[in-house]
Design an enzyme around this catalytic site. Structure first.
Site, PDB file in Angstrom:
ATOM      1  CB  SER A   1      -7.300  -0.326   0.915  1.00  0.00           C
ATOM      2  OG  SER A   1      -7.740  -1.020  -0.232  1.00  0.00           O
ATOM      3  CB  SER A   2     -12.656  -1.426   0.144  1.00  0.00           C
ATOM      4  OG  SER A   2     -13.185  -0.414   0.961  1.00  0.00           O
TER       5      SER A   2
ATOM      6  NE  ARG B   1      -4.135   1.835   0.715  1.00  0.00           N
ATOM      7  CZ  ARG B   1      -5.031   2.296  -0.146  1.00  0.00           C
ATOM      8  NH1 ARG B   1      -4.883   2.075  -1.442  1.00  0.00           N
ATOM      9  NH2 ARG B   1      -6.097   2.967   0.268  1.00  0.00           N
TER      10      ARG B   1
ATOM     11  N   GLY C   1     -13.128  -2.200  -7.701  1.00  0.00           N
ATOM     12  CA  GLY C   1     -14.420  -1.572  -7.453  1.00  0.00           C
ATOM     13  C   GLY C   1     -14.472  -0.633  -6.278  1.00  0.00           C
ATOM     14  N   GLY C   2     -13.306  -0.203  -5.754  1.00  0.00           N
ATOM     15  CA  GLY C   2     -13.317   0.758  -4.669  1.00  0.00           C
ATOM     16  C   GLY C   2     -13.985   0.206  -3.425  1.00  0.00           C
TER      17      GLY C   2
ATOM     18  CB  THR D   1      -8.978  -1.509  -8.049  1.00  0.00           C
ATOM     19  OG1 THR D   1      -9.107  -0.367  -7.205  1.00  0.00           O
ATOM     20  CG2 THR D   1      -8.142  -2.538  -7.333  1.00  0.00           C
TER      21      THR D   1
ATOM     22  CG  ASP E   1      -8.512   5.236  -0.719  1.00  0.00           C
ATOM     23  OD1 ASP E   1      -9.424   5.800  -1.340  1.00  0.00           O
ATOM     24  OD2 ASP E   1      -7.986   4.168  -1.097  1.00  0.00           O
TER      25      ASP E   1
ATOM     26  CD  GLU F   1      -8.898   5.531  -4.627  1.00  0.00           C
ATOM     27  OE1 GLU F   1     -10.011   6.013  -4.456  1.00  0.00           O
ATOM     28  OE2 GLU F   1      -8.648   4.365  -4.321  1.00  0.00           O
TER      29      GLU F   1
END
EC number: 2.3.2.2
Length: 615
Positions: free
Chosen positions: A493-494, A135, A516-517, A429, A469, A449
């Site tokens: 993050s997801s 990350r 997909g965020g 992503t 984010d 992102e």
């Protein structure tokens, strides 16, 4: 495809003379690790993953399901998947293939990922699950006021995204290099050859990339992005045009020859810093941020769900924890009894299932907003968030009426010290899923992102906007937000790269993830429920219309569900929003065959350009 011979030729030439692959790893009965203190949900129903394609319970016939017996790659673009398969054919490991696939995706899907961004990976080596954190990090000069205007208010999102302010220290290259150092079989220098050749010779712009270039109003603001994505007269480059990127080829050549240091300690880092600081919305990145960047090895989040064990990514990603919470709450509510039904020739989720999954997702997203952030900076009580009794109490909040906006819980062992992060962001992503011939598996979710990131381009690649984010507000009501900006911190993050195992015996049964965020958690949860509870084949689980809730409206995939579903949900008190839900799930199911051996069955999301290829 016209470019295909060039790719294969380049790869075979680059890999000629490489060492033979390592011998096949032995099998193991050990189970993937559980985080210290985490408790498992009850066993529940012993439902099974779907049978092989010829007898699949899903709606696709055997001919439409990509399958293999040795190795497989599922990726977000056909060219990337083909390169990954060629690396595996040359004796490469799943990690070798991931490096090569990521390099190609950074070229052909530049709006979603690349060396200017970061990612998370789960790796199974036949004995244990490894969680790798690449990350991005906040600049060492940043603080909680990074996205606060002069009037003390949070910046408007689009203003924060575009330009250098949103750019974090890229992490994907350091992570891939560290993974390759431990698990690579082929020389690092050979893995960039296909992407280099493709960048030099060009590739045809696909329909999706062409649409996104044409619709992005900020993309022409940077001289390099304008020159790359637009014609001299200002027209966006169109579908089918050959797009060459000699600058990226040169960048890849330097990385191939000099390793990640060529990126982090050379002229590329200096140029990134200069671009970020000179932009119209300047950022704070410095050479010290590149020099100090480190990949993190973390303990995966693993939890039992009925007859399976599901492993995901720990913080700073919220994906693994949220998915584990969703499944842990579903284990107390029998979603198996409401499988999808066929409506007008398409499988559709039933209202009861959409209601139940959306409600437990509200509860998981509420906890995510309050408790989850970079665990190197704030205490994250994983054991409490995954505690069986806690999840049972949370599940008991679900009734026949929608919660609307669910409250966060108080896990055992936690003190209420934080304010919730109200932001719901994240976007561009890509997902890579790979299983090699020796049994190694990699699930890699990689990102810059937002679509096209910060809209700044350096040496042929786009820079991320991952710092958006973070929570724009560092505190609320006198309490700090866990996901606030701090120097060197990684934004929440997801991303949810996921590995699924048999609970008893530890056999790997699925490798998947999604772009997909912040909707990634919804996409992965829906796909897992389709595989485990509803017995769908992987492609059918992916194709099922997307739905869920991020603790706001109940979201239904626009144009994919009947009007009766929305009406049934509104009767239960749901605020319904039909929205674009372009998931991009890529995955592989590993099935044991009765006569021994295994069958790999791939699934690729038709909402994007995904492809699964194997041998």
């Amino acid at each position: 495809m016209a470019c295909r011979p060039l790719i294969v030729f380049a790869l075979l030439a680059a890999l000629a003379g490489c060492a033979s692959p390592r011998p096949e790893a032995g099998s193991t009965d050990s189970r993937p690790p559980t985080p210290t203190g985490a408790s498992a949900p009850p066993r529940g129903d012993a439902t099974a993953l779907p049978p092989p394609p010829e007898t699949s319970t899903g709606r696709h016939g055997a001919g439409s399901l990509p399958s293999a017996t040795r190795q497989m790659v599922a990726a977000g673009h056909p060219l990337a998947a083909e390169v990954g398969r060629e690396v595996l054919r040359a004796g490469g490991s799943a990690v070798d293939a991931a490096v090569a696939v990521q390099a190609v995706l950074g070229l052909v899907e530049p709006q979603s990922s690349g060396v200017g961004g970061g990612g998370f990976a789960l790796l199974w080596d036949g004995k244990a699950v490894e969680a790798w954190d690449g990350r991005e990090t906040a600049p060492l000069q940043a603080d909680g006021r990074l996205f606060i205007d002069a009037d003390g208010r949070p910046m408007e999102l689009q203003r924060a995204i575009v330009g250098g302010r949103s750019v974090g220290t890229p992490g994907i290259l350091r992570m891939l290099e560290a993974m390759h150092r431990e698990h690579g079989r082929l020389p690092w220098i050979t893995l960039f050859a296909p992407a280099i050749r493709l960048a030099e010779n060009g590739f045809p712009i696909g329909a999706r990339l062409a649409r996104q270039i044409a619709s992005d109003t900020a993309l022409a603001g940077d001289a390099e992005t304008r020159a790359y994505f637009f014609e001299p007269d200002g027209r966006p480059k169109a579908e089918g045009e050959l797009l060459r990127n000699p600058a990226l080829a040169a960048t890849y050549r330097a990385i191939a020859e000099g390793g990640a240091d060529a990126f982090y300690r050379g002229p590329t880092a200096r140029e990134i810093v200069g671009k970020v600081r000179a932009s119209t919305n300047p950022g704070l990145l410095d050479l010290a941020d590149f020099e100090r960047y480190e990949t993190r090895r973390r303990e995966p989040v693993c939890a039992d769900y009925k007859r399976w064990r599901v492993c995901g990514m720990p913080p700073p990603s919220s994906g693994g924890v949220a998915v584990a919470q969703v499944l842990g709450m579903l284990a107390r509510r029998n979603i198996s009894v409401v499988p999808p039904v066929e409506v007008d020739g398409r499988l559709q989720p039933q209202p009861d299932a959409v209601h139940l999954l959306s409600e437990v997702e509200r509860l998981a997203y509420a906890d995510r907003a309050l408790w989850l952030a970079d665990a190197d900076f704030v205490p994250v009580n994983l054991a409490g968030l995954l505690d069986a009794g806690y999840l049972a109490r949370r599940a008991a909040l679900v009734t026949d009426r929608s919660l609307g906006v669910a409250p966060a819980g108080l896990p055992p062992g936690s003190r209420l010290a934080f304010a919730p992060d109200a932001s719901v962001r994240e976007s561009g992503t890509s997902q890579i899923s790979i299983v090699d011939a020796q049994g190694m598996a990699v699930s890699l979710t990689t990102s810059i992102e937002w679509l096209f990131g910060s809209r700044l381009m350096v040496r042929g690649f786009l820079l991320n906007n991952q710092l958006t984010d973070f929570s724009f507000l560092p505190e609320d009501g006198g309490r700090p937000v866990a996901n606030r900006v701090e120097p060197g911190k990684r934004p929440r993050s997801s991303m949810a790269p996921t590995l699924v195992f048999e609970r008893d015996g530890g056999r790997l049964v699925a490798v998947l993830g999604a772009p997909g965020g912040s909707q990634i958690i919804e996409y992965v949860a829906k796909t897992l429920v389709g595989l485990t509870d509803w017995g769908l084949d992987l492609q059918s689980a992916i194709d099922l219309p997307n739905f869920g809730s991020r603790n706001g409206p109940t979201e239904l995939e626009r144009g994919a569900v009947p009007a009766s579903l929305a009406a049934a949900l509104r009767e239960r008190g749901h605020e319904v929003a039909e929205v674009d839900m372009t998931s991009g799930v890529q995955g592989i199911v590993v099935q044991a065959l009765p006569a021994g051996g295994r069958l790999l069955v791939g699934g690729a999301d038709r909402r994007r350009d995904g492809t699964a290829l194997g041998d």
